[in-house]
Design an enzyme around this catalytic site. Structure first.
Site, PDB file in Angstrom:
ATOM      1  N   THR A 197      26.601 -56.550 -84.200  1.00  7.47           N
ATOM      2  CA  THR A 197      25.175 -56.761 -84.080  1.00  7.47           C
ATOM      3  C   THR A 197      25.188 -57.303 -82.751  1.00  7.47           C
ATOM      4  OG1 THR A 197      23.312 -57.698 -84.574  1.00  7.47           O
ATOM      5  CG2 THR A 197      25.215 -58.942 -85.093  1.00  7.47           C
ATOM      6  N   ARG A 198      23.830 -57.288 -82.084  1.00  2.00           N
ATOM      7  CA  ARG A 198      23.686 -57.977 -80.769  1.00  2.00           C
ATOM      8  C   ARG A 198      22.417 -58.932 -80.775  1.00  2.00           C
ATOM      9  NH1 ARG A 198      20.266 -53.372 -80.062  1.00  2.00           N
ATOM     10  NH2 ARG A 198      18.624 -53.502 -78.726  1.00  2.00           N
ATOM     11  N   ASN A 199      21.887 -59.107 -82.026  1.00  3.82           N
ATOM     12  CA  ASN A 199      20.683 -59.711 -82.150  1.00  3.82           C
ATOM     13  C   ASN A 199      20.755 -60.751 -83.113  1.00  3.82           C
ATOM     14  OD1 ASN A 199      18.774 -58.436 -80.639  1.00  3.82           O
ATOM     15  ND2 ASN A 199      19.000 -56.721 -81.893  1.00  3.82           N
ATOM     16  N   GLY A 290      23.666 -49.231 -89.306  1.00  6.11           N
ATOM     17  CA  GLY A 290      22.336 -49.594 -89.595  1.00  6.11           C
ATOM     18  C   GLY A 290      21.486 -48.568 -88.921  1.00  6.11           C
TER      19      GLY A 290
END
Length: 570
Positions: A197-199, A290
């Site tokens: 993830t990046r968030n 996702g």
């Protein structure tokens, strides 16, 4: 070259040389040319050296680069979908030679590795953009980086690593692939599902990871990237604190947080495949795919750039070859009646699902609007609000742009006086001429130098905004791409209010105090904006002003009214 044979998958390349060889290389480096790497390339270098990019042994040579672009495989046939190349400037390309060795250094001058050059070749940026990103649109962050931040050439060749890059924060959450695999073994984890993830994790992503853990019968590796993709997104330190906040929601001893020093390209399905390979190298047996993985999205239309089904097809096609199982999900949506999140393909009839995209969330965050309780956890909101306060407590930049003689400097001075009178925040005036005198005195008036001057103004304004002050800028700033980059930089810290002082050219020429237009018309000077160099007018500025029929006080009033309506004053 060493290989580490560890459970949970294949051979890991370890490019760090032993102590004796390291001392020899340090001695040799005194007579070598050096190449200094920017942060994205430093991230690539770290993953090359620690084995995260196994089986790569260095930055790709031209043969591997072309093969990866054309068929997603290295020259020897090994699956690899993303080019890992070291970009250099044209000057460096003319300085270095094939067969030469160069010292690879970080921005502080520390030597991290020696590179043995096999190839140097010019980048065909149009071709790479079309193949890798399927677009040449500069609003795509990967395309923007390729065209506006990368050098003109690639340089490829094997590496001998001396030391990994230094990290000052969150050290205990950083692991090499070998360290992480040993840690899994120590904890008795045999099935590990990796989540990239990046968030920050909100409720939708949290529920998705729980479902993936149950489906894979596995523990979770929460593996967020450390590099910030867009300047407007949540900063690295705040994101890590959000991950630490959410850790307590997972069952004990079933989730491990490890920071991944990977610089994302946002290349959609190709990148998802790349992430799966990297997760396998880090010891994962399963990979969560996702909705919209590695997709930059279309901010204007709130849609995805790539088709999610293409990512699923690509990963399922190569999962066996990688040696990892794919756990894929449709978009997770919220059902208000049941207070639960479900995948989009499990919505009951007559239900009305609720969603909030990351772009919409970022907009609420930047503007200080309420974030719905169903979207995220209270701890996450508190952490984000600490870093991104409501607008009336944020810093902001007033960026006046327009032709010479349009009235920008006069408006800026009146605006400065009004803010000093109000005394709500510290205020700084960054007029183009003032900055040129104090920060850019060595620059001339070529197109390149004028653009550098504007970028310097933007950087100083971003620092003022970051520290919750007010920056008033009044350069000509004729180029859309430069203004867009400055906006993205400043909006990561606070507000950016673009004011187009769109006074017509004939009025500006009538006010030609500096005599620039007259000299340009006479052919005495070249490159004057509006005469023989274009001014690219803003498409959608926050405020438009035409001083041909407005006084400076009236112009300032328009800006202050906008600030009041937008919530910057209280």
């Amino acid at each position: 070259m060493k290989y580490l044979h560890i459970a949970h998958g294949g051979k890991l390349v370890n490019l760090i040389v032993d102590k004796s060889r390291a001392e020899t290389l340090k001695t040799l480096s005194r007579n070598l040319e050096s190449v200094t790497l920017p942060d994205p390339s430093i991230s690539d270098l770290e993953l090359l050296m620690n084995g995260g990019f196994s089986p790569l042994k260095g930055f790709m040579n031209k043969t591997d680069y072309e093969s990866v672009l054309d068929r997603m495989r290295l020259g020897n046939g090994t699956l690899w979908p993303i080019p890992i190349c070291l970009d250099i400037s044209e000057k460096e390309a003319n300085t270095f030679n094939v067969g030469q060795s160069v010292a690879v250094r970080d921005s502080e001058g520390f030597m991290l590795a020696i590179m043995h050059i096999e190839n140097i070749w010019p980048i065909d940026k149009e071709r790479e953009a079309e193949i890798l990103f399927e677009t040449q649109d500069h609003t795509h962050p990967g395309v923007n980086h390729l065209f506006n931040k990368k050098g003109t050439h690639y340089m490829g060749g094997p590496l001998e690593g001396i030391q990994l890059p230094l990290h000052s924060a969150f050290k205990r959450y950083r692991h090499t692939p070998a360290e992480l695999r040993n840690l899994f073994k120590k904890m008795g984890w045999r099935r590990i599902v990796g989540f990239h993830t990046r968030n920050p994790l909100h409720r939708a992503q949290y529920e998705m990871t729980l479902r993936a853990m149950a489906e894979a019968k596995a523990s979770l590796l929460l593996h967020p990237v450390t590099e910030q993709i867009r300047s407007r997104e949540i900063d690295y330190f705040t994101r890590i604190h959000c991950y630490l906040d959410i850790a307590k929601y997972y069952p004990p001893n079933m989730m491990l947080l490890s920071l991944l020093p990977l610089s994302m390209r946002m290349a959609g399905p190709r990148e998802a495949l790349w992430h799966a390979i990297v997760k396998k190298n880090y010891g994962c047996t399963h990979f969560i795919l996702g909705h919209g993985h590695a997709d930059p999205g279309d901010e204007k239309n709130n849609t995805l750039q790539y088709k999610p089904e293409e990512g699923r097809k690509l990963l399922n096609r190569f999962a066996k070859e990688i040696g990892i199982e794919i756990v894929s999900f449709e978009q997770m949506v919220y059902l208000y009646e049941d207070d639960i999140y479900v995948p989009n393909n499990e919505i009951p009839p007559d239900s009305k699902p609720m969603t909030l995209s990351n772009d919409e969330f970022h907009e609420k965050m930047r503007t200080g609007r309420r974030i719905p309780e169903w979207f995220t956890f209270p701890e996450i909101v508190e952490t984000i609000r600490h870093a991104y306060p409501p607008r009336h407590k944020q810093g902001f930049t007033i960026f006046l742009t327009g032709l010479s003689g349009a009235g920008k400097s006069t408006i800026a001075k009146v605006l400065y006086a009004r803010f000093m009178e109000i005394r709500s925040r510290p205020v700084t005036l960054l007029d183009g001429d003032i900055v040129r005198m104090n920060l850019s005195s060595e620059l001339g008036f070529s197109k390149e130098h004028r653009d550098i001057n504007v970028r310097r103004i933007g950087f100083v304004a971003s620092e003022i905004t970051k520290n919750r002050g007010i920056a008033i800028c009044a350069p000509i700033a004729p180029y859309t791409s430069t203004r867009r980059q400055i906006r993205e930089l400043i909006e990561s810290y606070g507000g950016f209010i673009e004011v187009h002082v769109g006074t017509p050219l004939d009025i500006c020429e009538g006010r030609d105090r500096k005599g620039l237009y007259a000299k340009a018309r006479a052919g005495i000077i070249k490159g004057v904006t509006g005469i023989d160099d274009p001014y690219e007018a803003p498409d959608n500025p926050e405020v438009f002003i035409d001083t041909s029929d407005m006084t400076p006080d009236e112009s300032v009033q328009e800006i202050l009214l906008f600030l009041e309506r937008a919530g910057y004053t209280k």
